[in-house]
Design a protein around this motif. Structure first.
Motif, PDB file in Angstrom:
ATOM      1  N   LEU A 184       0.834  -1.206   0.000  1.00  0.00           N
ATOM      2  CA  LEU A 184       0.000   0.000   0.000  1.00  0.00           C
ATOM      3  C   LEU A 184       0.868   1.254   0.000  1.00  0.00           C
ATOM      4  N   GLN A 185       1.996   1.184   0.695  1.00  0.00           N
ATOM      5  CA  GLN A 185       2.848   2.370   0.807  1.00  0.00           C
ATOM      6  C   GLN A 185       3.544   2.716  -0.517  1.00  0.00           C
ATOM      7  N   ASN A 186       3.436   1.831  -1.512  1.00  0.00           N
ATOM      8  CA  ASN A 186       4.047   2.132  -2.817  1.00  0.00           C
ATOM      9  C   ASN A 186       3.262   3.196  -3.587  1.00  0.00           C
ATOM     10  N   PHE A 187       1.988   3.350  -3.251  1.00  0.00           N
ATOM     11  CA  PHE A 187       1.169   4.296  -4.020  1.00  0.00           C
ATOM     12  C   PHE A 187       1.433   5.733  -3.577  1.00  0.00           C
ATOM     13  N   PRO A 188       1.611   6.642  -4.524  1.00  0.00           N
ATOM     14  CA  PRO A 188       1.767   8.045  -4.124  1.00  0.00           C
ATOM     15  C   PRO A 188       0.481   8.544  -3.467  1.00  0.00           C
ATOM     16  N   LYS A 189       0.627   9.262  -2.359  1.00  0.00           N
ATOM     17  CA  LYS A 189      -0.566   9.740  -1.662  1.00  0.00           C
ATOM     18  C   LYS A 189      -1.185  10.947  -2.349  1.00  0.00           C
ATOM     19  N   THR A 190      -0.387  11.618  -3.173  1.00  0.00           N
ATOM     20  CA  THR A 190      -0.974  12.711  -3.951  1.00  0.00           C
ATOM     21  C   THR A 190      -0.666  12.503  -5.430  1.00  0.00           C
ATOM     22  N   LEU A 191      -1.611  12.953  -6.230  1.00  0.00           N
ATOM     23  CA  LEU A 191      -1.507  12.803  -7.670  1.00  0.00           C
ATOM     24  C   LEU A 191      -1.565  14.201  -8.273  1.00  0.00           C
ATOM     25  N   GLU A 192      -0.629  14.485  -9.163  1.00  0.00           N
ATOM     26  CA  GLU A 192      -0.665  15.773  -9.850  1.00  0.00           C
ATOM     27  C   GLU A 192      -0.879  15.489 -11.325  1.00  0.00           C
ATOM     28  N   LEU A 193      -1.881  16.117 -11.892  1.00  0.00           N
ATOM     29  CA  LEU A 193      -2.180  15.857 -13.301  1.00  0.00           C
ATOM     30  C   LEU A 193      -1.411  16.851 -14.152  1.00  0.00           C
TER      31      LEU A 193
ATOM     32  N   ASP B 281      -1.552  -2.583   7.962  1.00  0.00           N
ATOM     33  CA  ASP B 281      -0.234  -1.963   7.894  1.00  0.00           C
ATOM     34  C   ASP B 281       0.109  -1.612   6.441  1.00  0.00           C
ATOM     35  N   SER B 282       0.667  -0.426   6.239  1.00  0.00           N
ATOM     36  CA  SER B 282       0.940   0.015   4.864  1.00  0.00           C
ATOM     37  C   SER B 282       2.048  -0.790   4.204  1.00  0.00           C
ATOM     38  N   SER B 283       2.736  -1.631   4.980  1.00  0.00           N
ATOM     39  CA  SER B 283       3.776  -2.467   4.368  1.00  0.00           C
ATOM     40  C   SER B 283       3.230  -3.838   3.952  1.00  0.00           C
ATOM     41  N   GLY B 284       1.929  -4.050   4.195  1.00  0.00           N
ATOM     42  CA  GLY B 284       1.313  -5.313   3.791  1.00  0.00           C
ATOM     43  C   GLY B 284       1.231  -5.425   2.275  1.00  0.00           C
ATOM     44  N   VAL B 285       1.377  -6.645   1.770  1.00  0.00           N
ATOM     45  CA  VAL B 285       1.368  -6.865   0.319  1.00  0.00           C
ATOM     46  C   VAL B 285      -0.063  -7.083  -0.171  1.00  0.00           C
ATOM     47  N   ILE B 286      -0.394  -6.435  -1.283  1.00  0.00           N
ATOM     48  CA  ILE B 286      -1.750  -6.539  -1.843  1.00  0.00           C
ATOM     49  C   ILE B 286      -1.673  -6.785  -3.347  1.00  0.00           C
ATOM     50  N   ASN B 287      -2.853  -7.108  -3.939  1.00  0.00           N
ATOM     51  CA  ASN B 287      -2.973  -7.303  -5.396  1.00  0.00           C
ATOM     52  C   ASN B 287      -3.916  -6.240  -5.954  1.00  0.00           C
ATOM     53  N   PRO B 288      -3.398  -5.068  -6.276  1.00  0.00           N
ATOM     54  CA  PRO B 288      -4.307  -3.968  -6.594  1.00  0.00           C
ATOM     55  C   PRO B 288      -5.001  -4.137  -7.951  1.00  0.00           C
ATOM     56  N   CYS B 289      -6.289  -3.752  -8.002  1.00  0.00           N
ATOM     57  CA  CYS B 289      -6.954  -3.639  -9.316  1.00  0.00           C
ATOM     58  C   CYS B 289      -7.330  -2.191  -9.603  1.00  0.00           C
ATOM     59  N   GLY B 290      -7.181  -1.316  -8.648  1.00  0.00           N
ATOM     60  CA  GLY B 290      -7.456   0.077  -8.961  1.00  0.00           C
ATOM     61  C   GLY B 290      -7.231   0.983  -7.774  1.00  0.00           C
ATOM     62  N   ALA B 291      -7.018   2.267  -8.079  1.00  0.00           N
ATOM     63  CA  ALA B 291      -6.813   3.272  -7.039  1.00  0.00           C
ATOM     64  C   ALA B 291      -7.819   4.393  -7.249  1.00  0.00           C
ATOM     65  N   ILE B 292      -8.317   4.932  -6.141  1.00  0.00           N
ATOM     66  CA  ILE B 292      -9.285   6.035  -6.219  1.00  0.00           C
ATOM     67  C   ILE B 292      -8.683   7.259  -5.522  1.00  0.00           C
ATOM     68  N   TYR B 293      -8.690   8.363  -6.245  1.00  0.00           N
ATOM     69  CA  TYR B 293      -8.191   9.641  -5.720  1.00  0.00           C
ATOM     70  C   TYR B 293      -9.316  10.663  -5.775  1.00  0.00           C
ATOM     71  N   ILE B 294      -9.310  11.624  -4.866  1.00  0.00           N
ATOM     72  CA  ILE B 294     -10.272  12.731  -4.974  1.00  0.00           C
ATOM     73  C   ILE B 294      -9.536  14.063  -4.925  1.00  0.00           C
ATOM     74  N   ARG B 295     -10.184  15.066  -5.532  1.00  0.00           N
ATOM     75  CA  ARG B 295      -9.551  16.395  -5.597  1.00  0.00           C
ATOM     76  C   ARG B 295      -9.484  17.007  -4.199  1.00  0.00           C
ATOM     77  N   THR B 296      -8.336  17.608  -3.888  1.00  0.00           N
ATOM     78  CA  THR B 296      -8.207  18.236  -2.550  1.00  0.00           C
ATOM     79  C   THR B 296      -8.556  19.711  -2.642  1.00  0.00           C
TER      80      THR B 296
END
Ligand SMILES: [Zn+2]
Length: 348
Positions: free
Chosen positions: A279-288, A333-348
């Motif tokens: 989980l910790q591999n994903f950037p917490k913020t996305l800039e387009l 825990d953010s170091s747990g291993v997962i099998n992602p199929c998608g990520a959802i972000y919202i505008r801040t």
């Protein structure tokens, strides 16, 4: 990409309120060339008018709750008895991806007052369901409302059989995160693409989910999501989406207030298996690219052995696991291993 419409003399209006009043052409559904599009529009009209009110008779049936269960978790449809609506029984199956979206967006609305305000203004039936879910929590009426909504959204997936004295309608939600988002958030896509064509004029297509450069993600991991995202604010020389039109267009992309990124990233070897990550591999913020502002990571939809679950990134910066089979919210825990199929972000 779904075609919306074409208007000979485009009128110019604003996108919905949440789009910072960017002027783009308005279109109305004049013709559609395929059944899917037509069905989607029909569904959209239906969903906007879903009536969630229940009779007092219906409210008393199907007791499913356990006192120990988490109040903001939906039990997966296949673990529940049939839901009775107007004397007919509906049995839901494969609701996990739909439920994962609901869990992530509900946490988003609870943690982010701006997102809550935005979805209150949306005509989308799924977002309206989320508002009811936050208000009423996991209860019999909410399970009825889920059945009412899914009955409308998935009417083409319904099959019926006679069981004893009742007709039982089975609704199977089989699909990917991408198709589920397209069905349930049809008028709240991730991206609006405004086309300008010399022959056809101006029109908009809706892009339900964004995708990624899989080779780049395979090389650099999900840490490189910003770089690997297929998003371009302005493009030229894009083939016109109108049937039979040979022109090349300019396209301006307007991201919505929420973005779903479909992550079907598979190994380039014989196994063709989906890649794992933490989980910790994903950037917490996305800039387009080329656009101001940021999007915050809200959750990951993930496949976990035989089921699909949601990991929600809460405001306090911890992860919660929502699994509609266990019904207990667990911190993860953010170091747990997962099998992602998608990520959802919202505008801040
Ligand atoms: Zn054209």
């Amino acid at each position: 990409m779904r075609k919306v419409s074409l208007e000979q003399k485009p009128r110019y209006i604003s996108l919905p309120k949440h789009h910072d009043r960017v002027e783009i052409p308005r279109i109305s559904p004049l013709h559609d060339s395929d059944t899917l599009t037509r069905d989607n529009w029909r569904n959209k009209e239906t969903i906007s008018h879903v009536n969630f009110s229940m009779s007092s008779d219906e409210m008393g049936e199907n007791s499913v709750l356990n006192q120990c269960e988490s109040p903001l978790m939906l039990r997966t449809g296949s673990m529940m008895p049939g839901i009775t609506l107007d004397g007919e029984v509906f049995q839901l199956s494969k609701t996990e991806i739909f439920d994962a979206i609901i869990h992530i967006l509900s946490c988003s609305a609870l943690d982010n007052p701006n997102y809550l305000t935005i979805i209150k203004d949306s005509p989308n039936g799924t977002l309206q369901f989320i508002l009811h879910f936050i208000e009423k929590k996991s209860c019999e009426q909410i399970y009825k409302e889920r059945a009412v909504l899914l009955k409308c959204l998935y009417s083409s997936n319904m099959c019926s059989e006679k069981q004893k004295s009742n007709d039982v309608h089975m609704i199977n939600l089989t699909g990917t995160l991408s198709t589920t988002w397209e069905t349930c958030l049809d008028n709240e896509p991730s991206l609006y693409c405004a086309y300008e064509c010399e022959l056809c004029g101006s029109y908009i297509t809706l892009l339900p989910v964004l995708t990624v450069d899989t080779n780049l993600i395979l090389r650099k991991g999900f840490e490189a999501l910003n770089e690997g995202l297929h998003f371009y604010h302005y493009l030229t020389k894009v083939k016109c989406q109108q049937e039979g039109c040979p022109e090349m267009c300019t396209v301006t992309a307007y991201p919505n207030f929420h973005i779903c990124i479909y992550l079907d990233v598979r190994r380039n070897d014989r196994s063709h298996t989906k890649i794992q990550c933490k989980l910790q591999n994903f950037p917490k913020t996305l800039e387009l690219k080329s656009l101001p502002g940021q999007y915050r990571l809200q959750g990951i939809v993930s496949e976990s052995s035989d089921r699909t679950v949601a990991y929600c990134l809460r405001a306090e910066d911890h992860w919660e696991l929502y699994d509609g089979y266990s019904m207990i919210v667990e911190t993860f825990d953010s170091s747990g291993v997962i099998n992602p199929c998608g990520a959802i972000y919202i505008r801040t």
